[in-house]
Design a protein around this motif. Structure first.
Motif, mmCIF file in Angstrom:
data_model
loop_
_atom_site.group_PDB
_atom_site.id
_atom_site.type_symbol
_atom_site.label_atom_id
_atom_site.label_comp_id
_atom_site.label_asym_id
_atom_site.label_seq_id
_atom_site.Cartn_x
_atom_site.Cartn_y
_atom_site.Cartn_z
ATOM 1 N N TRP A 210 -25.724 -19.040 -35.628
ATOM 2 C CA TRP A 210 -25.737 -18.980 -34.167
ATOM 3 C C TRP A 210 -24.350 -19.136 -33.545
ATOM 4 O O TRP A 210 -24.108 -18.645 -32.444
ATOM 5 C CB TRP A 210 -26.683 -20.043 -33.613
ATOM 6 N N SER A 211 -23.440 -19.780 -34.241
ATOM 7 C CA SER A 211 -22.093 -19.940 -33.678
ATOM 8 C C SER A 211 -21.366 -18.607 -33.544
ATOM 9 O O SER A 211 -20.432 -18.476 -32.755
ATOM 10 C CB SER A 211 -21.267 -20.886 -34.549
ATOM 11 N N TYR A 212 -21.804 -17.603 -34.302
ATOM 12 C CA TYR A 212 -21.203 -16.269 -34.234
ATOM 13 C C TYR A 212 -22.030 -15.313 -33.380
ATOM 14 O O TYR A 212 -21.541 -14.250 -32.972
ATOM 15 C CB TYR A 212 -21.066 -15.697 -35.651
ATOM 16 N N SER A 213 -23.256 -15.658 -33.057
ATOM 17 C CA SER A 213 -24.209 -14.711 -32.480
ATOM 18 C C SER A 213 -23.764 -14.103 -31.157
ATOM 19 O O SER A 213 -24.219 -13.007 -30.789
ATOM 20 C CB SER A 213 -25.572 -15.387 -32.295
ATOM 21 N N TRP A 214 -22.892 -14.768 -30.422
ATOM 22 C CA TRP A 214 -22.448 -14.245 -29.129
ATOM 23 C C TRP A 214 -21.478 -13.078 -29.295
ATOM 24 O O TRP A 214 -21.349 -12.234 -28.393
ATOM 25 C CB TRP A 214 -21.791 -15.355 -28.311
ATOM 26 N N VAL A 215 -20.792 -13.011 -30.431
ATOM 27 C CA VAL A 215 -19.773 -11.966 -30.639
ATOM 28 C C VAL A 215 -20.382 -10.565 -30.612
ATOM 29 O O VAL A 215 -19.903 -9.693 -29.868
ATOM 30 C CB VAL A 215 -18.993 -12.215 -31.946
ATOM 31 N N PRO A 216 -21.449 -10.289 -31.404
ATOM 32 C CA PRO A 216 -22.045 -8.947 -31.370
ATOM 33 C C PRO A 216 -22.911 -8.687 -30.133
ATOM 34 O O PRO A 216 -23.588 -7.658 -30.062
ATOM 35 C CB PRO A 216 -22.876 -8.896 -32.656
ATOM 36 N N VAL A 217 -22.883 -9.598 -29.181
ATOM 37 C CA VAL A 217 -23.501 -9.361 -27.870
ATOM 38 C C VAL A 217 -22.412 -9.040 -26.848
ATOM 39 O O VAL A 217 -22.442 -7.997 -26.187
ATOM 40 C CB VAL A 217 -24.331 -10.572 -27.418
ATOM 41 N N LEU A 218 -21.423 -9.917 -26.740
ATOM 42 C CA LEU A 218 -20.359 -9.742 -25.754
ATOM 43 C C LEU A 218 -19.483 -8.533 -26.063
ATOM 44 O O LEU A 218 -19.211 -7.717 -25.165
ATOM 45 C CB LEU A 218 -19.498 -11.002 -25.707
ATOM 46 N N GLY A 219 -19.027 -8.394 -27.298
ATOM 47 C CA GLY A 219 -18.129 -7.300 -27.657
ATOM 48 C C GLY A 219 -18.712 -5.929 -27.360
ATOM 49 O O GLY A 219 -18.077 -5.101 -26.689
ATOM 50 N N PRO A 220 -19.936 -5.628 -27.839
ATOM 51 C CA PRO A 220 -20.526 -4.324 -27.552
ATOM 52 C C PRO A 220 -20.773 -4.050 -26.072
ATOM 53 O O PRO A 220 -20.547 -2.933 -25.609
ATOM 54 C CB PRO A 220 -21.850 -4.372 -28.335
ATOM 55 N N ILE A 221 -21.246 -5.052 -25.329
ATOM 56 C CA ILE A 221 -21.511 -4.811 -23.905
ATOM 57 C C ILE A 221 -20.211 -4.518 -23.166
ATOM 58 O O ILE A 221 -20.130 -3.570 -22.365
ATOM 59 C CB ILE A 221 -22.255 -6.010 -23.279
ATOM 60 N N ALA A 222 -19.170 -5.304 -23.431
ATOM 61 C CA ALA A 222 -17.882 -5.072 -22.763
ATOM 62 C C ALA A 222 -17.303 -3.718 -23.142
ATOM 63 O O ALA A 222 -16.822 -2.971 -22.282
ATOM 64 C CB ALA A 222 -16.905 -6.192 -23.137
ATOM 65 N N GLY A 223 -17.347 -3.375 -24.419
ATOM 66 C CA GLY A 223 -16.822 -2.086 -24.859
ATOM 67 C C GLY A 223 -17.588 -0.920 -24.276
ATOM 68 O O GLY A 223 -17.005 0.107 -23.893
ATOM 69 N N ALA A 224 -18.911 -1.051 -24.199
ATOM 70 C CA ALA A 224 -19.745 0.022 -23.666
ATOM 71 C C ALA A 224 -19.482 0.252 -22.185
ATOM 72 O O ALA A 224 -19.352 1.398 -21.729
ATOM 73 C CB ALA A 224 -21.222 -0.308 -23.894
ATOM 74 N N VAL A 225 -19.397 -0.827 -21.412
ATOM 75 C CA VAL A 225 -19.184 -0.692 -19.967
ATOM 76 C C VAL A 225 -17.822 -0.076 -19.679
ATOM 77 O O VAL A 225 -17.701 0.835 -18.850
ATOM 78 C CB VAL A 225 -19.333 -2.056 -19.267
ATOM 79 N N LEU A 226 -16.787 -0.534 -20.371
ATOM 80 C CA LEU A 226 -15.463 0.023 -20.134
ATOM 81 C C LEU A 226 -15.395 1.497 -20.540
ATOM 82 O O LEU A 226 -14.790 2.312 -19.836
ATOM 83 C CB LEU A 226 -14.404 -0.779 -20.899
ATOM 84 N N ALA A 227 -16.043 1.862 -21.634
ATOM 85 C CA ALA A 227 -16.066 3.255 -22.068
ATOM 86 C C ALA A 227 -16.770 4.133 -21.031
ATOM 87 O O ALA A 227 -16.314 5.245 -20.716
ATOM 88 C CB ALA A 227 -16.757 3.373 -23.419
ATOM 89 N N ALA A 228 -17.876 3.639 -20.489
ATOM 90 C CA ALA A 228 -18.612 4.402 -19.484
ATOM 91 C C ALA A 228 -17.791 4.572 -18.208
ATOM 92 O O ALA A 228 -17.779 5.651 -17.602
ATOM 93 C CB ALA A 228 -19.939 3.715 -19.179
ATOM 94 N N LEU A 229 -17.110 3.505 -17.800
ATOM 95 C CA LEU A 229 -16.271 3.594 -16.600
ATOM 96 C C LEU A 229 -15.123 4.576 -16.812
ATOM 97 O O LEU A 229 -14.775 5.344 -15.904
ATOM 98 C CB LEU A 229 -15.736 2.207 -16.240
ATOM 99 N N LEU A 230 -14.523 4.571 -18.008
ATOM 100 C CA LEU A 230 -13.455 5.518 -18.307
ATOM 101 C C LEU A 230 -13.975 6.940 -18.297
ATOM 102 O O LEU A 230 -13.338 7.855 -17.742
ATOM 103 C CB LEU A 230 -12.838 5.196 -19.678
ATOM 104 N N TYR A 231 -15.149 7.149 -18.887
ATOM 105 C CA TYR A 231 -15.756 8.477 -18.900
ATOM 106 C C TYR A 231 -15.975 8.976 -17.474
ATOM 107 O O TYR A 231 -15.682 10.124 -17.140
ATOM 108 C CB TYR A 231 -17.070 8.442 -19.658
ATOM 109 N N GLN A 232 -16.528 8.097 -16.629
ATOM 110 C CA GLN A 232 -16.785 8.466 -15.233
ATOM 111 C C GLN A 232 -15.491 8.838 -14.511
ATOM 112 O O GLN A 232 -15.479 9.749 -13.676
ATOM 113 C CB GLN A 232 -17.491 7.309 -14.527
ATOM 114 N N TRP A 233 -14.421 8.182 -14.851
ATOM 115 C CA TRP A 233 -13.137 8.419 -14.184
ATOM 116 C C TRP A 233 -12.484 9.723 -14.627
ATOM 117 O O TRP A 233 -11.908 10.437 -13.815
ATOM 118 C CB TRP A 233 -12.200 7.244 -14.461
ATOM 119 N N ILE A 234 -12.612 10.065 -15.908
ATOM 120 C CA ILE A 234 -11.891 11.230 -16.429
ATOM 121 C C ILE A 234 -12.689 12.520 -16.358
ATOM 122 O O ILE A 234 -12.119 13.612 -16.472
ATOM 123 C CB ILE A 234 -11.401 11.006 -17.856
ATOM 124 N N VAL A 235 -13.992 12.434 -16.192
ATOM 125 C CA VAL A 235 -14.818 13.660 -16.203
ATOM 126 C C VAL A 235 -15.039 14.162 -14.784
ATOM 127 O O VAL A 235 -15.320 13.376 -13.900
ATOM 128 C CB VAL A 235 -16.164 13.386 -16.901
#
Length: 235
Positions: A210-235
């Motif tokens: 459980w001490s690691y469990s937050w990493v594969p939650v926070l990392g993917p959500i942050a990466g996904a949101v930033l990728a989507a925002l970048l896509y929206q900006w460049i397309v």
């Protein structure tokens, strides 16, 4: 079939085939024991292909809370539906993990190492460094989401066969970026089975990490949101 059922069923299929190949490779006395990383990445890619193909026409085959949140963040998905989708994904992931345990129950019993048993259900870092581990998950998911948005762009779409390039993308991410953390790139894929590891009567299972469990939650959500925002900006 409703979107809830599609997300539930699709995520369950994803975990059955994905965690299933991990079990086949790392548990003792299996036919696939010591099959290695390439076997695991191919198994997860096939899981993605089947799951996306099954759910795409009904729910859009998010199968991943990071995908759902990222699409909502750029206005491509209704925020009101986000809780329903995430609930379906989490429950589907938990069911998938239960099925894998049932299929490999005797092999869990034959495996003595608790970390190996946990590794069937969820990810863990090769080198423990929270900031670097979050960054690894962030990068993997950023590449995944940005690429998926281009793959499924209307003029590029192959219809239901969009599942094929998406699965090949997951294969590539696993082979290229999977080494540091095991490339969860999906909070439900990691958290749902981790919960089942804690609940199931697995012989000598040890802790659920459980001490690691937050990493594969926070990392993917942050990466996904930033990728989507970048896509929206460049397309």
């Amino acid at each position: 079939m409703t979107p809830f059922i599609a997300e539930f069923m699709g995520t369950a299929i994803l975990i059955i085939l994905g965690d299933g190949v991990v079990a086949n490779v790392i548990l003792h006395k299996t036919k696939g024991n010591n099959g290695g990383l390439i076997s695991i990445t191919f198994g997860w890619a096939i899981g993605v292909f089947v799951a996306v193909y099954a759910a795409a026409s009904v729910s859009g085959a998010h199968l991943n809370p990071a995908v759902t949140i990222a699409l909502a963040a750029i206005g491509k998905f209704d925020w009101a539906l986000v809780p329903t989708y995430i609930a379906a994904q989490m429950l589907g992931a938990m069911l998938g993990a239960l099925v894998v345990w049932l299929a490999y129950r005797q092999h869990f019993n034959a495996t003595e190492d608790a970390a190996t048993k946990l590794g069937v259900f969820c990810t863990s870092p090769s080198i423990s460094s929270p900031a670097d581990n979050v960054l690894s998950e962030f990068i993997g998911t950023f590449v995944f989401i940005l690429s998926v948005l281009f793959i499924t762009k209307s003029q590029n779409s192959l219809g239901s066969l969009d599942a094929l390039p998406v699965s090949l993308l997951v294969l590539g991410i696993g082979l290229s970026l999977g080494g540091p953390t095991g490339y969860a790139i999906n909070p439900a894929r990691d958290l749902g089975p981790r919960i089942m590891h804690a609940l199931l009567p697995i012989k000598n299972k040890g802790g659920s990490g459980w001490s690691y469990s937050w990493v594969p939650v926070l990392g993917p959500i942050a990466g996904a949101v930033l990728a989507a925002l970048l896509y929206q900006w460049i397309v």
